[in-house]
Design an enzyme around this catalytic site. Structure first.
Site, PDB file in Angstrom:
ATOM      1  N   TYR A  58     -36.143  28.448  62.695  1.00 52.41           N
ATOM      2  CA  TYR A  58     -34.998  28.837  63.535  1.00 52.41           C
ATOM      3  C   TYR A  58     -33.776  29.033  62.658  1.00 52.41           C
ATOM      4  O   TYR A  58     -33.519  28.229  61.765  1.00 52.41           O
ATOM      5  CB  TYR A  58     -34.694  27.760  64.586  1.00 52.41           C
ATOM      6  N   GLU A  60     -30.446  30.618  63.995  1.00 56.24           N
ATOM      7  CA  GLU A  60     -29.357  31.276  64.743  1.00 56.24           C
ATOM      8  C   GLU A  60     -28.090  31.332  63.894  1.00 56.24           C
ATOM      9  O   GLU A  60     -27.761  30.371  63.193  1.00 56.24           O
ATOM     10  CB  GLU A  60     -29.081  30.517  66.043  1.00 56.24           C
ATOM     11  N   ASP A 204     -27.946  56.858  67.782  1.00 64.05           N
ATOM     12  CA  ASP A 204     -29.203  56.129  67.913  1.00 64.05           C
ATOM     13  C   ASP A 204     -30.223  56.875  67.059  1.00 64.05           C
ATOM     14  O   ASP A 204     -30.806  57.870  67.480  1.00 64.05           O
ATOM     15  CB  ASP A 204     -29.645  56.081  69.378  1.00 64.05           C
ATOM     16  N   THR A 230     -34.654  51.808  64.499  1.00 65.88           N
ATOM     17  CA  THR A 230     -35.838  50.946  64.459  1.00 65.88           C
ATOM     18  C   THR A 230     -36.341  50.958  63.018  1.00 65.88           C
ATOM     19  O   THR A 230     -35.991  51.841  62.235  1.00 65.88           O
ATOM     20  CB  THR A 230     -36.977  51.470  65.346  1.00 65.88           C
ATOM     21  N   LYS A 233     -40.747  53.146  62.913  1.00 64.81           N
ATOM     22  CA  LYS A 233     -41.139  54.544  63.155  1.00 64.81           C
ATOM     23  C   LYS A 233     -41.257  55.239  61.795  1.00 64.81           C
ATOM     24  O   LYS A 233     -41.998  54.754  60.955  1.00 64.81           O
ATOM     25  CB  LYS A 233     -40.164  55.192  64.115  1.00 64.81           C
ATOM     26  N   ARG A 239     -42.359  46.200  63.081  1.00 69.96           N
ATOM     27  CA  ARG A 239     -41.685  46.474  64.347  1.00 69.96           C
ATOM     28  C   ARG A 239     -40.353  45.740  64.355  1.00 69.96           C
ATOM     29  O   ARG A 239     -40.295  44.546  64.099  1.00 69.96           O
ATOM     30  CB  ARG A 239     -42.523  45.975  65.530  1.00 69.96           C
TER      31      ARG A 239
HETATM   32  C1  PLP Z   1     -37.926  54.204  69.967  1.00 69.16           C
HETATM   33  C2  PLP Z   1     -36.524  54.367  70.389  1.00 69.16           C
HETATM   34  C3  PLP Z   1     -35.749  53.282  70.812  1.00 69.16           C
HETATM   35  C4  PLP Z   1     -36.297  51.918  71.149  1.00 69.16           C
HETATM   36  O1  PLP Z   1     -37.021  51.255  70.243  1.00 69.16           O
HETATM   37  P1  PLP Z   1     -37.942  50.026  70.702  1.00 69.16           P
HETATM   38  O2  PLP Z   1     -38.153  49.318  69.406  1.00 69.16           O
HETATM   39  O3  PLP Z   1     -39.163  50.596  71.317  1.00 69.16           O
HETATM   40  O4  PLP Z   1     -37.153  49.208  71.664  1.00 69.16           O
HETATM   41  C5  PLP Z   1     -34.410  53.500  71.086  1.00 69.16           C
HETATM   42  N1  PLP Z   1     -33.871  54.713  70.965  1.00 69.16           N
HETATM   43  C6  PLP Z   1     -34.581  55.776  70.585  1.00 69.16           C
HETATM   44  C7  PLP Z   1     -33.904  57.107  70.471  1.00 69.16           C
HETATM   45  C8  PLP Z   1     -35.934  55.648  70.293  1.00 69.16           C
HETATM   46  O5  PLP Z   1     -36.634  56.728  69.938  1.00 69.16           O
END
Ligand code: PLP
Length: 420
Positions: A58, A60, A204, A230, A233, A239
């Site tokens: 932990y 935090e 994003d 993220t 990807k 993840r």
């Molecule tokens: C994949 C994605 C997310 C969310 O990611 P998670 O890890 O699945 O929560 C947010 N915004 C965009 C544009 C994405 O493609």
């Protein structure tokens, strides 16, 4: 040792069911051609960090300011991850704690705006993400999202339209970023518009941050107040989520990640993110990123040559979106996706702009090349994949042809296994 590189020595006796199911999914990963645009194959080094003893701690707080004792080592690990992220993206500040892209977005919204505020983002049905204001997501329930879409003619984002909507709705925040769009974003123009209407600007970059790391797409960090992403990807890490921001927002981003949106960080995942950033800082990763784009263009060209319609005119990133009605009017994204998976090509159905069918049925299939590029495929193989997909869809009631195609897909998949 299992073929995954993670020891199953203990698991295989402690929990036979789960152990066997992991082996079964490894087999699935090794025997299909994977075109899900948001997926990739992490290195064994990343997976070893992710499967480590760090899951036990932990911590935090942030490095040097924790609510728990015993964080001396964790501090060093998280600081390494932060420093590498800042270095990789030329960012003033990074928070590596978000458990996912959605958590990163939640923390960013909490830091930048108040409940009820108006946000201008990309419409879900034209390429945006659930966290950009879907009514079934917290974002749509807490904030007043309005959506810009694509030009019906060009299927491109029309910055003039974004500008008009910004003037009309006076958002407190403008969000750029997508889950299915294959063309460049004009970050500079987005920022100018945000400045003119007094909005903050967030990108994003969840889907394309890997291509930013590999220096083949423009870096939004230069323009945006906050960039969320993220790590699993195109970036090919574990993840998880990531936030990059200007120093001005650093305190708020940290505060609204923990305790705002989350509790304790996942230290095993943070260590794995650090490993991923180190991998992404190499020359090799830049070549990999360029190959992802070259492969997507080869796939897109192959569809066009066979008469299929590629949405937005083609691709300049890792995503290819095909209008299934260009195979024939009756073919839905749902049917295409299920059939292709049964033959060994995994992808997903996806709404296309102005799709007359429901989001569960759709008239499109979305593909991405990060995964197959990790497996070593090049333009020649992607042209083959485009040929297989088109042939499968065009001959979907011809059992014999499908059987032959399935055999060919199997042979190709076998030569390009992620964990072979
Ligand atoms: C994949 C994605 C997310 C969310 O990611 P998670 O890890 O699945 O929560 C947010 N915004 C965009 C544009 C994405 O493609």
């Amino acid at each position: 040792m299992s073929k995954t590189g993670a020891s199953q020595e203990n698991l295989s006796t402690a929990d036979v069911e789960i152990s066997e199911l992991i082996e079964a999914d490894l087999n699935r990963q090794n025997t299909h051609i994977h075109l899900i645009a948001s997926e990739n194959f992490a290195s064994k080094a990343v997976m070893e960090a992710s499967g480590s003893v760090l899951t036990n701690k932990y911590s935090e707080g942030v490095p040097g300011r924790r609510y728990y004792e015993g964080c001396e080592i964790i501090d060093q690990i998280e600081q390494l991850a932060i420093d590498r992220a800042c270095n990789l993206f030329n960012a003033e500040h990074a928070n590596v704690q978000p458990h996912s892209g959605s958590s990163a977005n939640m923390a960013a919204y909490l830091a930048l705006i108040k409940p009820g505020d108006t946000v201008l983002g990309m419409s879900l049905d034209q390429g945006g993400h659930l966290t950009h204001g879907s009514p079934v997501n917290f974002s749509g329930q807490v904030y007043n999202f309005v959506g810009y879409g694509l030009d019906p003619e060009t299927e491109l984002i029309n910055m003039e339209n974004v500008y008009e909507m910004a003037i009309e709705h006076k958002p407190k925040l403008i969000v750029a970023g997508y889950s299915s769009y294959s063309q460049p974003l004009d970050f500079k123009r987005f920022k100018e518009i945000a400045d003119e209407v007094g909005a903050k600007f967030m990108v994003d970059a969840a889907h394309f941050i890997g291509l930013v790391a590999g220096k083949v797409l423009d870096n939004p960090v230069e323009y945006a107040d906050v960039v969320t992403a993220t790590t699993h990807k195109a970036l090919r890490g574990p993840r998880g989520g990531l936030i990059l921001c200007k120093e001005e927002y650093a305190k708020d981003i940290d505060k609204y990640t923990f305790p705002g949106a989350q509790g304790g960080p996942l230290n095993n995942q943070i260590a794995a993110k650090a490993v991923c950033f180190k991998e992404a800082l190499t020359e090799e990763f830049q070549q990999y990123s360029q190959q992802i784009v070259n492969n997507a263009i080869a796939l897109s060209d192959s569809f066009k040559e066979q008469g299929l319609r590629v949405v937005s005119g083609g691709t300049t990133n890792h995503i290819v979106l095909v209008d299934t009605r260009s195979v024939d009017d009756d073919l839905t994204g749902k049917e295409a996706g299920i059939l292709l998976n049964s033959i060994g090509i995994t992808l997903n159905r996806n709404a296309i702009p102005f799709d007359p069918r429901s989001p569960f049925i759709t008239s499109g299939i979305r593909m991405g090349t990060p995964g197959v590029t990790t497996c070593g495929m090049k333009e020649e193989e992607l042209r083959k994949v485009g040929f297989f997909i088109t042939e499968i869809l065009k001959n979907r009631s011809d059992e014999k042809k499908l059987q032959n195609l399935e055999n060919e897909v199997k042979v190709l998949a076998k030569s390009f296994q992620p964990y072979g």
